[in-house]
Write a protein that holds these residues in place. Structure first.
Motif, mmCIF file in Angstrom:
data_model
loop_
_atom_site.group_PDB
_atom_site.id
_atom_site.type_symbol
_atom_site.label_atom_id
_atom_site.label_comp_id
_atom_site.label_asym_id
_atom_site.label_seq_id
_atom_site.Cartn_x
_atom_site.Cartn_y
_atom_site.Cartn_z
ATOM 1 N N LYS A 185 40.196 91.307 -55.717
ATOM 2 C CA LYS A 185 40.287 90.025 -54.999
ATOM 3 C C LYS A 185 41.420 90.042 -53.974
ATOM 4 C CE LYS A 185 38.556 87.789 -59.192
ATOM 5 N NZ LYS A 185 38.718 86.699 -60.174
ATOM 6 N N THR A 186 41.597 91.186 -53.351
ATOM 7 C CA THR A 186 42.688 91.320 -52.382
ATOM 8 C C THR A 186 42.466 90.473 -51.135
ATOM 9 O OG1 THR A 186 41.603 93.283 -51.473
ATOM 10 C CG2 THR A 186 43.279 93.637 -53.168
ATOM 11 N N ASP A 187 41.216 90.043 -50.897
ATOM 12 C CA ASP A 187 40.927 89.218 -49.727
ATOM 13 C C ASP A 187 41.417 87.781 -49.898
ATOM 14 O OD1 ASP A 187 38.893 89.325 -51.763
ATOM 15 O OD2 ASP A 187 37.706 87.967 -50.510
ATOM 16 N N LEU A 188 41.867 87.427 -51.098
ATOM 17 C CA LEU A 188 42.297 86.056 -51.366
ATOM 18 C C LEU A 188 43.799 85.849 -51.219
ATOM 19 C CD1 LEU A 188 40.129 85.291 -54.546
ATOM 20 C CD2 LEU A 188 39.571 84.878 -52.137
ATOM 21 N N VAL A 189 44.538 86.910 -50.978
ATOM 22 C CA VAL A 189 46.004 86.785 -50.915
ATOM 23 C C VAL A 189 46.535 87.488 -49.671
ATOM 24 C CG1 VAL A 189 46.211 86.662 -53.422
ATOM 25 C CG2 VAL A 189 46.369 88.876 -52.290
ATOM 26 N N LEU A 194 44.876 101.168 -56.540
ATOM 27 C CA LEU A 194 43.834 101.086 -55.526
ATOM 28 C C LEU A 194 43.498 99.621 -55.276
ATOM 29 C CD1 LEU A 194 41.368 103.847 -56.831
ATOM 30 C CD2 LEU A 194 43.018 104.069 -54.986
ATOM 31 N N GLN A 195 43.427 99.229 -54.023
ATOM 32 C CA GLN A 195 43.034 97.867 -53.674
ATOM 33 C C GLN A 195 41.518 97.815 -53.486
ATOM 34 O OE1 GLN A 195 45.280 96.132 -50.475
ATOM 35 N NE2 GLN A 195 47.263 96.749 -51.330
ATOM 36 N N VAL A 196 40.890 96.817 -54.100
ATOM 37 C CA VAL A 196 39.431 96.722 -54.128
ATOM 38 C C VAL A 196 38.996 95.345 -53.649
ATOM 39 C CG1 VAL A 196 37.375 96.853 -55.574
ATOM 40 C CG2 VAL A 196 39.337 98.322 -56.062
ATOM 41 N N VAL A 198 34.058 100.132 -54.665
ATOM 42 C CA VAL A 198 34.837 101.343 -54.899
ATOM 43 C C VAL A 198 33.860 102.418 -55.340
ATOM 44 C CG1 VAL A 198 35.322 100.746 -57.306
ATOM 45 C CG2 VAL A 198 36.846 102.305 -56.090
ATOM 46 N N SER A 199 34.099 103.641 -54.929
ATOM 47 C CA SER A 199 33.180 104.722 -55.280
ATOM 48 C C SER A 199 33.452 105.218 -56.692
ATOM 49 C CB SER A 199 33.313 105.881 -54.292
ATOM 50 O OG SER A 199 34.551 106.544 -54.453
ATOM 51 N N ALA A 200 32.396 105.639 -57.363
ATOM 52 C CA ALA A 200 32.535 106.166 -58.718
ATOM 53 C C ALA A 200 33.445 107.382 -58.737
ATOM 54 C CB ALA A 200 31.160 106.520 -59.276
ATOM 55 N N GLU A 201 33.427 108.157 -57.661
ATOM 56 C CA GLU A 201 34.260 109.360 -57.598
ATOM 57 C C GLU A 201 35.747 109.030 -57.619
ATOM 58 O OE1 GLU A 201 30.272 110.376 -55.949
ATOM 59 O OE2 GLU A 201 31.708 108.741 -55.678
ATOM 60 N N GLN A 202 36.123 107.852 -57.127
ATOM 61 C CA GLN A 202 37.523 107.453 -57.148
ATOM 62 C C GLN A 202 38.017 107.113 -58.551
ATOM 63 O OE1 GLN A 202 37.036 104.442 -53.794
ATOM 64 N NE2 GLN A 202 39.139 105.129 -53.447
#
Length: 357
Positions: A166-170, A192-194, A199-203
């Motif tokens: 929820k990084t788009d909210l702050v 990691l910011q999501v 987010v990719s499974a590989e991450q």
């Protein structure tokens, strides 16, 4: 348990407090090609709402197949029994072996018991290998949640990767404060910011064991305590005082004192010293030691060993390539609740030969 783990299935534990976004993340993950032939194990109280179609249903559990090809089952009671029944059901149906397992905990759960089960259950330990612990933290309410809830602190403390959702909210200032707060709890965990669960499974999954161990044991991230084998023993009576409850500011309102530090030993460690030290350490403080990871240089052995413990339970040691400990220094990372670093070093020194004499 055999040291050959090539045939074991990697398992990722997904944790995070209520409202942190686990459902959204799982919905994104199960649609990715990398999750094909994966098994997702969810808690029966979780409001998953995954896109799936029914494959099999019984009195004990439900197994569902999702559009991506991965499968999902629900924990109803014992984790080991649930996973065994799922494996058996898929085998009877002629399905392909699982490529990986994702275990999602409830928002109020301490993930430590799940990690302990993976280590101690005979059936699971021979078939699954822990690949990592992922913790989701809500950017909007993360700091207040961490301060108010013991479970949230523990979830973040033992994670290998921290996903800030929820990084788009702050704004950036708030994100920075949360990142600093998490860094005090768990300095070496990758952050990691999501946004919207993208987010990719590989991450989140996979990676060589050595790379994961080196990331966790990044010595520069932690408060340092060190010793050289043969250092002067502690004064008489000091061990008793050092084992007393620690004082100082608490990170939460419930008395939690989450500490993280790296303990290094500059010379190879005798195997009997390592075993006796860890046995006593876990006996005295096991409930307060949330997680331990280590790369250890053993005397008389060329290959270093990787150690992984959760509270009083340790996974069998696994050999690493010699270059994982090229400088010959053993490194132990401790994530604890109120255990002073000096207690760890004092206990270690009590098992040195000079002390015995």
């Amino acid at each position: 348990m055999s040291s050959d783990t090539h045939d074991q299935i990697p398992v990722t534990v997904l944790t995070g407090f209520l409202g942190s976004g686990k459902t959204t993340l799982l919905n994104r993950l199960v649609r990715q090609p990398a999750m094909k032939d994966a098994l997702v194990v969810i808690n029966e109280f979780g409001d998953i709402g995954l896109d799936h179609r029914l494959v099999a249903e019984g009195d004990e559990q439900t197994v569902v197949e999702m559009s991506s090809g991965c499968l999902c089952c629900t924990i109803r009671g014992d984790l080991s029994r649930t996973v065994q029944k799922t494996f058996d059901a898929i085998e009877r149906a002629g399905g392909e072996p699982f490529s990986r397992v994702i275990i999602e905990t409830t928002g109020l759960a301490d993930p430590a018991p799940i990690l302990q089960t993976l280590m101690t259950d005979y059936w699971l330990a021979h078939r699954l290998q822990l690949d990592g612990v992922i913790c989701l933290v809500d950017a909007a309410s993360g700091v207040s949640t961490l301060n108010a809830h013991r479970e949230s602190q523990r979830q973040a403390a033992i994670a290998d990767r921290l996903l800030i959702t929820k990084t788009d909210l702050v704004d950036e200032a708030r994100l920075s404060r949360l990142a600093e707060h998490l860094n005090r709890i768990n300095p070496a965990a990758e952050q990691l910011q999501v946004r919207h669960g993208e987010v990719s499974a590989e991450q989140l999954t996979g990676g060589a064991q050595q790379r994961r161990a080196e990331q966790w044991l990044s010595a520069a991230s932690y408060a340092q305590v060190s010793t050289a084998v043969g250092m002067a023993p502690p004064a008489a009576g000091s061990l008793i005082s050092i084992l007393a409850p620690t004082s100082g500011p608490s990170l939460t309102r419930h008395g939690e004192q989450i500490r993280s530090f790296c303990f290094t030993v500059e010379e190879p460690i005798a195997p009997e010293v390592l075993e006796d030290w860890l046995d006593l350490l876990m006996s005295l403080m096991g409930e307060k030691i949330l997680r331990v990871k280590a790369i250890v240089k053993i005397a008389g052995r060329e290959e270093p060993l990787a150690l992984h413990g959760v509270q009083h339970i340790f996974h069998p040691p696994e050999p690493l390539p010699a270059e994982a400990c090229s400088d010959g220094i053993s490194r132990f990372v401790f994530i604890t609740n109120g255990v002073a670093p000096a207690a760890v070093t004092q206990l270690f020194d009590y098992f040195q030969p000079e002390r015995a004499i």
